[in-house]
Design a protein around this motif. Structure first.
Motif, PDB file in Angstrom:
ATOM      1  N   PHE A 138      18.118  36.810  24.599  1.00  0.00           N
ATOM      2  CA  PHE A 138      19.368  37.465  25.984  1.00  0.00           C
ATOM      3  C   PHE A 138      20.759  36.676  26.210  1.00  0.00           C
ATOM      4  CE2 PHE A 138      20.136  37.784  30.713  1.00  0.00           C
ATOM      5  CZ  PHE A 138      20.525  38.843  30.606  1.00  0.00           C
ATOM      6  N   GLN A 139      20.152  34.740  25.898  1.00  0.00           N
ATOM      7  CA  GLN A 139      21.407  34.059  25.607  1.00  0.00           C
ATOM      8  C   GLN A 139      22.406  34.597  25.439  1.00  0.00           C
ATOM      9  OE1 GLN A 139      21.803  32.134  29.024  1.00  0.00           O
ATOM     10  NE2 GLN A 139      19.952  32.939  29.583  1.00  0.00           N
ATOM     11  N   ASP A 140      22.130  34.458  24.152  1.00  0.00           N
ATOM     12  CA  ASP A 140      22.859  35.308  22.850  1.00  0.00           C
ATOM     13  C   ASP A 140      23.508  35.989  23.469  1.00  0.00           C
ATOM     14  OD1 ASP A 140      22.707  33.068  21.773  1.00  0.00           O
ATOM     15  OD2 ASP A 140      21.534  33.729  20.050  1.00  0.00           O
ATOM     16  N   LEU A 141      23.295  37.459  24.093  1.00  0.00           N
ATOM     17  CA  LEU A 141      23.891  38.483  24.269  1.00  0.00           C
ATOM     18  C   LEU A 141      24.787  37.784  25.641  1.00  0.00           C
ATOM     19  CD1 LEU A 141      24.633  41.698  25.005  1.00  0.00           C
ATOM     20  CD2 LEU A 141      22.234  41.438  26.523  1.00  0.00           C
ATOM     21  N   LYS A 142      24.366  37.175  26.467  1.00  0.00           N
ATOM     22  CA  LYS A 142      26.205  36.197  27.517  1.00  0.00           C
ATOM     23  C   LYS A 142      27.141  36.066  26.990  1.00  0.00           C
ATOM     24  CE  LYS A 142      23.097  34.961  30.125  1.00  0.00           C
ATOM     25  NZ  LYS A 142      22.354  34.111  31.956  1.00  0.00           N
ATOM     26  N   ARG A 143      26.368  35.307  25.866  1.00  0.00           N
ATOM     27  CA  ARG A 143      27.617  34.532  25.677  1.00  0.00           C
ATOM     28  C   ARG A 143      28.698  35.494  23.928  1.00  0.00           C
ATOM     29  NH1 ARG A 143      22.688  31.122  23.777  1.00  0.00           N
ATOM     30  NH2 ARG A 143      22.459  29.187  24.850  1.00  0.00           N
ATOM     31  N   VAL A 144      28.118  36.435  23.489  1.00  0.00           N
ATOM     32  CA  VAL A 144      29.008  37.171  23.488  1.00  0.00           C
ATOM     33  C   VAL A 144      29.937  37.799  23.965  1.00  0.00           C
ATOM     34  CG1 VAL A 144      29.388  39.091  21.378  1.00  0.00           C
ATOM     35  CG2 VAL A 144      27.583  38.011  20.593  1.00  0.00           C
ATOM     36  N   ILE A 145      29.125  38.148  24.921  1.00  0.00           N
ATOM     37  CA  ILE A 145      30.004  39.025  26.176  1.00  0.00           C
ATOM     38  C   ILE A 145      31.361  37.836  27.020  1.00  0.00           C
ATOM     39  CG2 ILE A 145      29.617  39.791  28.591  1.00  0.00           C
ATOM     40  CD1 ILE A 145      26.823  40.597  27.874  1.00  0.00           C
ATOM     41  N   GLY A 146      30.398  36.753  27.028  1.00  0.00           N
ATOM     42  CA  GLY A 146      31.368  35.413  26.826  1.00  0.00           C
ATOM     43  C   GLY A 146      32.935  35.817  26.288  1.00  0.00           C
ATOM     44  N   ALA A 147      32.212  35.414  24.890  1.00  0.00           N
ATOM     45  CA  ALA A 147      33.627  35.891  24.150  1.00  0.00           C
ATOM     46  C   ALA A 147      33.832  36.404  24.134  1.00  0.00           C
ATOM     47  CB  ALA A 147      33.020  35.571  23.095  1.00  0.00           C
ATOM     48  N   ILE A 148      33.803  37.736  24.532  1.00  0.00           N
ATOM     49  CA  ILE A 148      34.877  38.996  24.678  1.00  0.00           C
ATOM     50  C   ILE A 148      35.365  39.217  25.775  1.00  0.00           C
ATOM     51  CG2 ILE A 148      34.368  40.943  25.531  1.00  0.00           C
ATOM     52  CD1 ILE A 148      31.492  41.954  24.018  1.00  0.00           C
ATOM     53  N   GLY A 149      35.446  37.660  26.920  1.00  0.00           N
ATOM     54  CA  GLY A 149      36.281  37.259  28.328  1.00  0.00           C
ATOM     55  C   GLY A 149      36.897  38.238  28.724  1.00  0.00           C
ATOM     56  N   GLY A 150      36.771  39.491  29.006  1.00  0.00           N
ATOM     57  CA  GLY A 150      36.921  40.921  29.657  1.00  0.00           C
ATOM     58  C   GLY A 150      38.422  41.559  28.887  1.00  0.00           C
ATOM     59  N   LYS A 151      38.240  41.006  27.827  1.00  0.00           N
ATOM     60  CA  LYS A 151      39.445  41.829  26.777  1.00  0.00           C
ATOM     61  C   LYS A 151      39.117  43.383  26.325  1.00  0.00           C
ATOM     62  CE  LYS A 151      42.085  37.968  27.563  1.00  0.00           C
ATOM     63  NZ  LYS A 151      42.492  38.043  28.358  1.00  0.00           N
ATOM     64  N   ALA A 152      37.497  42.884  26.723  1.00  0.00           N
ATOM     65  CA  ALA A 152      37.144  44.637  26.083  1.00  0.00           C
ATOM     66  C   ALA A 152      37.747  45.718  26.714  1.00  0.00           C
ATOM     67  CB  ALA A 152      35.705  44.703  25.296  1.00  0.00           C
ATOM     68  N   ARG A 153      37.754  47.184  26.553  1.00  0.00           N
ATOM     69  CA  ARG A 153      37.996  48.080  27.596  1.00  0.00           C
ATOM     70  C   ARG A 153      36.621  48.504  28.262  1.00  0.00           C
ATOM     71  NH1 ARG A 153      42.496  52.403  27.360  1.00  0.00           N
ATOM     72  NH2 ARG A 153      43.314  50.683  26.786  1.00  0.00           N
ATOM     73  N   ARG A 154      35.385  48.572  27.593  1.00  0.00           N
ATOM     74  CA  ARG A 154      34.345  48.826  28.261  1.00  0.00           C
ATOM     75  C   ARG A 154      33.115  47.759  27.234  1.00  0.00           C
ATOM     76  NH1 ARG A 154      34.612  55.495  28.216  1.00  0.00           N
ATOM     77  NH2 ARG A 154      34.785  55.670  26.591  1.00  0.00           N
ATOM     78  N   VAL A 155      32.199  47.532  27.983  1.00  0.00           N
ATOM     79  CA  VAL A 155      31.156  46.721  27.144  1.00  0.00           C
ATOM     80  C   VAL A 155      30.153  47.529  27.247  1.00  0.00           C
ATOM     81  CG1 VAL A 155      29.955  44.191  26.526  1.00  0.00           C
ATOM     82  CG2 VAL A 155      32.298  44.272  27.012  1.00  0.00           C
ATOM     83  N   ASN A 156      29.077  47.707  26.446  1.00  0.00           N
ATOM     84  CA  ASN A 156      27.644  48.848  26.407  1.00  0.00           C
ATOM     85  C   ASN A 156      27.419  47.720  25.689  1.00  0.00           C
ATOM     86  OD1 ASN A 156      29.430  52.038  27.291  1.00  0.00           O
ATOM     87  ND2 ASN A 156      30.524  50.603  25.585  1.00  0.00           N
TER      88      ASN A 156
END
Length: 162
Positions: free
Chosen positions: A113-131
């Motif tokens: 779960f922490q790794d999931l949050k790390r990847v979301i953090g790397a996306i940094g709000g740049k993706a239009r949508r994250v599913n």
């Protein structure tokens, strides 16, 4: 049946498709990618076209390197700006390990779960949508509080939503 151009345009995605499938779900991510590549190539021949529709792979390279302390960071190997991202994680994959100093540590659902949050953090709000595609919902076994204990699933879902 008549061809309805408006109907087709309603089915178009918002952004270019991208799949991020870190270690915990790498095999499933590859199978999904292979299916999508094949399916979209067939649709391409039917005249469905827009930028980024027909690609050799929809997988976005990522890495989750660990430091000697056991801490980690998430890295994306290409831009996901404006993409529709599907992030796959299997929090019950107990086959993975990482080193903490001289010791091997099995990855727990908390680590995944922490790794999931790390990847979301790397996306940094740049993706239009994250599913997030998570075959087993993290901390889902506890849905009622009995006494002074946390409701981790509710907190985890709020964290992902935010």
């Amino acid at each position: 049946m008549s061809h309805n151009k408006n109907h087709d345009s309603q089915q178009l995605p918002v952004g270019r498709l991208g799949i991020i499938s870190p270690y915990s779900c790498a095999e499933l991510g590859t199978k999904v990618d292979n299916y999508l590549v094949s399916w979209r190539k067939k649709r391409h021949n039917e005249g469905v076209l827009y930028e980024g529709y027909d690609r050799d792979t929809y997988l976005i390279g990522s890495d989750l390197p660990r430091f000697g302390s056991g801490e980690a960071k998430g890295i994306l190997k290409e831009s996901v700006r404006g993409d529709d991202i599907y992030l796959m994680v299997d929090v019950c994959n107990y086959s993975l390990t990482y080193s903490i100093g001289p010791y091997e540590n099995l990855m727990s659902p908390d680590d995944h779960f922490q790794d999931l949050k790390r990847v979301i953090g790397a996306i940094g709000g740049k993706a239009r949508r994250v599913n997030v595609i998570m075959p087993y919902l993290y901390e889902s076994r506890q849905n009622i509080r009995s006494g002074r204990e946390s409701l981790d699933c509710a907190y985890a879902l709020e964290e992902l939503r935010d």
